[in-house]
Design an enzyme around this catalytic site. Structure first.
Site, PDB file in Angstrom:
ATOM      1  CB  SER A   4      -4.408  14.828  99.418  1.00  0.00           C
ATOM      2  OG  SER A   4      -3.705  15.552  98.424  1.00  0.00           O
ATOM      3  CG  HIS A  52      -8.464  14.488  97.599  1.00  0.00           C
ATOM      4  ND1 HIS A  52      -9.792  14.813  97.417  1.00  0.00           N
ATOM      5  CD2 HIS A  52      -7.786  15.663  97.584  1.00  0.00           C
ATOM      6  CE1 HIS A  52      -9.918  16.127  97.305  1.00  0.00           C
ATOM      7  NE2 HIS A  52      -8.712  16.671  97.399  1.00  0.00           N
ATOM      8  CG  ASP A 109      -5.534  18.015  96.178  1.00  0.00           C
ATOM      9  OD1 ASP A 109      -6.699  18.425  96.210  1.00  0.00           O
ATOM     10  OD2 ASP A 109      -4.981  17.456  97.150  1.00  0.00           O
ATOM     11  CG  MET A 157      -3.705  22.527  92.829  1.00  0.00           C
ATOM     12  SD  MET A 157      -2.749  23.140  94.215  1.00  0.00           S
ATOM     13  CE  MET A 157      -3.384  22.108  95.547  1.00  0.00           C
ATOM     14  CG  HIS A 205     -10.214  19.328  95.008  1.00  0.00           C
ATOM     15  ND1 HIS A 205      -9.630  19.691  96.215  1.00  0.00           N
ATOM     16  CD2 HIS A 205     -10.972  20.393  94.627  1.00  0.00           C
ATOM     17  CE1 HIS A 205     -10.013  20.916  96.529  1.00  0.00           C
ATOM     18  NE2 HIS A 205     -10.825  21.368  95.588  1.00  0.00           N
ATOM     19  CG  MET A 262      -8.445  23.261  93.757  1.00  0.00           C
ATOM     20  SD  MET A 262      -7.268  22.790  95.030  1.00  0.00           S
ATOM     21  CE  MET A 262      -6.932  21.098  94.544  1.00  0.00           C
ATOM     22  CG  MET A 319     -11.689  24.244  99.522  1.00  0.00           C
ATOM     23  SD  MET A 319     -10.680  22.784  99.242  1.00  0.00           S
ATOM     24  CE  MET A 319      -9.115  23.227  99.962  1.00  0.00           C
ATOM     25  CG  ASP A 376      -9.216  19.156 100.486  1.00  0.00           C
ATOM     26  OD1 ASP A 376      -8.163  18.950 101.109  1.00  0.00           O
ATOM     27  OD2 ASP A 376      -9.275  19.224  99.239  1.00  0.00           O
TER      28      ASP A 376
HETATM   29  C1  DX5 Z   1      -5.372  22.020  99.102  1.00  0.00           C
HETATM   30  C2  DX5 Z   1      -5.754  20.638  98.603  1.00  0.00           C
HETATM   31  C3  DX5 Z   1      -5.792  19.633  99.697  1.00  0.00           C
HETATM   32  C4  DX5 Z   1      -4.490  19.448 100.397  1.00  0.00           C
HETATM   33  C5  DX5 Z   1      -4.680  18.576 101.602  1.00  0.00           C
HETATM   34  O1  DX5 Z   1      -5.539  22.967  98.121  1.00  0.00           O
HETATM   35  O2  DX5 Z   1      -7.030  20.657  98.014  1.00  0.00           O
HETATM   36  O3  DX5 Z   1      -6.344  18.414  99.250  1.00  0.00           O
HETATM   37  O4  DX5 Z   1      -3.495  18.944  99.582  1.00  0.00           O
HETATM   38  O5  DX5 Z   1      -3.474  18.538 102.298  1.00  0.00           O
HETATM   39  P1  DX5 Z   1      -3.402  18.662 103.882  1.00  0.00           P
HETATM   40  O6  DX5 Z   1      -4.261  17.579 104.455  1.00  0.00           O
HETATM   41  O7  DX5 Z   1      -1.945  18.488 104.181  1.00  0.00           O
HETATM   42  O8  DX5 Z   1      -3.942  20.030 104.250  1.00  0.00           O
HETATM   43 ZN    ZN Z   2      -8.127  18.692  97.612  1.00  0.00          ZN
END
Ligand code: DX5
Ligand code: ZN
Length: 234
Positions: A10, A35, A37, A39, A68, A70, A141, A179
């Site tokens: 990520s 990956h 993320d 948000m 991903h 979110m 998750m 994840d």
């Molecule tokens: C959390 C994200 C993850 C996160 C993973 O909301 O979806 O992808 O950044 O990071 P680590 O591996 O440090 O938990």
């Molecule tokens: Zn993620």
């Protein structure tokens, strides 16, 4: 299921000021995916990256972009991420009603991308039912979404086992991605239950040697998976 485990680092944990370098590192180390993320500060409290960065990433790496989402309004934003060059798009079951979830998966597939559905730690696996037969990937998750660097929620591997059972009972075999808090000690737990793709943020990018850390997680996962497979066959 039970194919080589892929690592999806990520980039939320990478150095944003030197992303090209940090992506090259994981390409050379054998990462399977990048990956991303996304948000929005609504679906989760944190605000991270969006369409413009995905567009740049698509030009900068040959690895597939595992996006991903979110976000609270995936149906509105999906066309933008598709256009930006995402390879795989994962939406959260909690963000959408049943018909919207079905619509999102169809929209992703119509664009020729891989579609994933994700569930948060407290969401029952039944939330996957409306799309389980259609998705290419289920993302489980193992932390509450929102931040990297959190601890793995103990027992999340049980959720992996439940999803694998559900898929078997439905006669489907989407990739199983896990994840949150995945590193060298937790990767074996989920890999033994059938995880195919492991997202690693801090375990890779906060390590002194990210390439070695990635390979160690992958090796630990593979070893656990082989043992589990041998036990299944015995
Ligand atoms: C959390 C994200 C993850 C996160 C993973 O909301 O979806 O992808 O950044 O990071 P680590 O591996 O440090 O938990
Ligand atoms: Zn993620």
């Amino acid at each position: 299921m039970f194919q080589p485990v892929a690592i999806a680092p990520s980039i939320l944990s990478a150095n944003f000021m030197d992303l090209n370098h940090d992506i090259k590192l994981i390409e050379d180390a054998g990462a399977g995916w990048v990956h991303v993320d996304v948000m929005d500060g609504h679906f989760v409290p944190n605000l991270t990256m969006g369409v413009p960065l995905v567009k740049q990433l698509a030009k900068s790496t040959t690895l597939p972009l595992d996006v991903h989402l979110m976000i609270a309004n995936p149906l509105e934003q999906l066309p933008w991420f598709i256009e930006a060059g995402a390879h795989s798009l994962t939406v959260h079951a909690e963000a959408l009603g049943v018909s919207e979830l079905v619509e999102a998966v169809a929209l992703i597939h119509d664009a020729g991308c891989a579609a994933g559905v994700s569930i948060k730690p407290h969401t029952p696996v039944e939330a996957l039912l409306p799309v389980i037969k259609d998705v290419d990937m289920v993302l489980i998750m193992s932390v509450e979404p929102g931040f990297s660097g959190q601890g793995y929620i103990q027992g999340s591997e049980e959720k992996v086992a439940q999803v694998v059972d559900l898929c078997r009972s439905m006669g489907v075999a989407p990739l199983i991605e896990v994840d949150g808090g995945i590193g060298v000690t937790t990767a074996p737990l989920v890999a033994a239950q059938g995880a195919d793709v492991l997202v690693c943020g801090n375990a890779v990018y906060a390590a002194e040697d990210p390439a070695r850390a990635l390979q160690e997680v992958q090796q630990a996962a593979e070893a656990a998976r082989e043992v589990a497979l041998a036990q299944q066959e015995a």
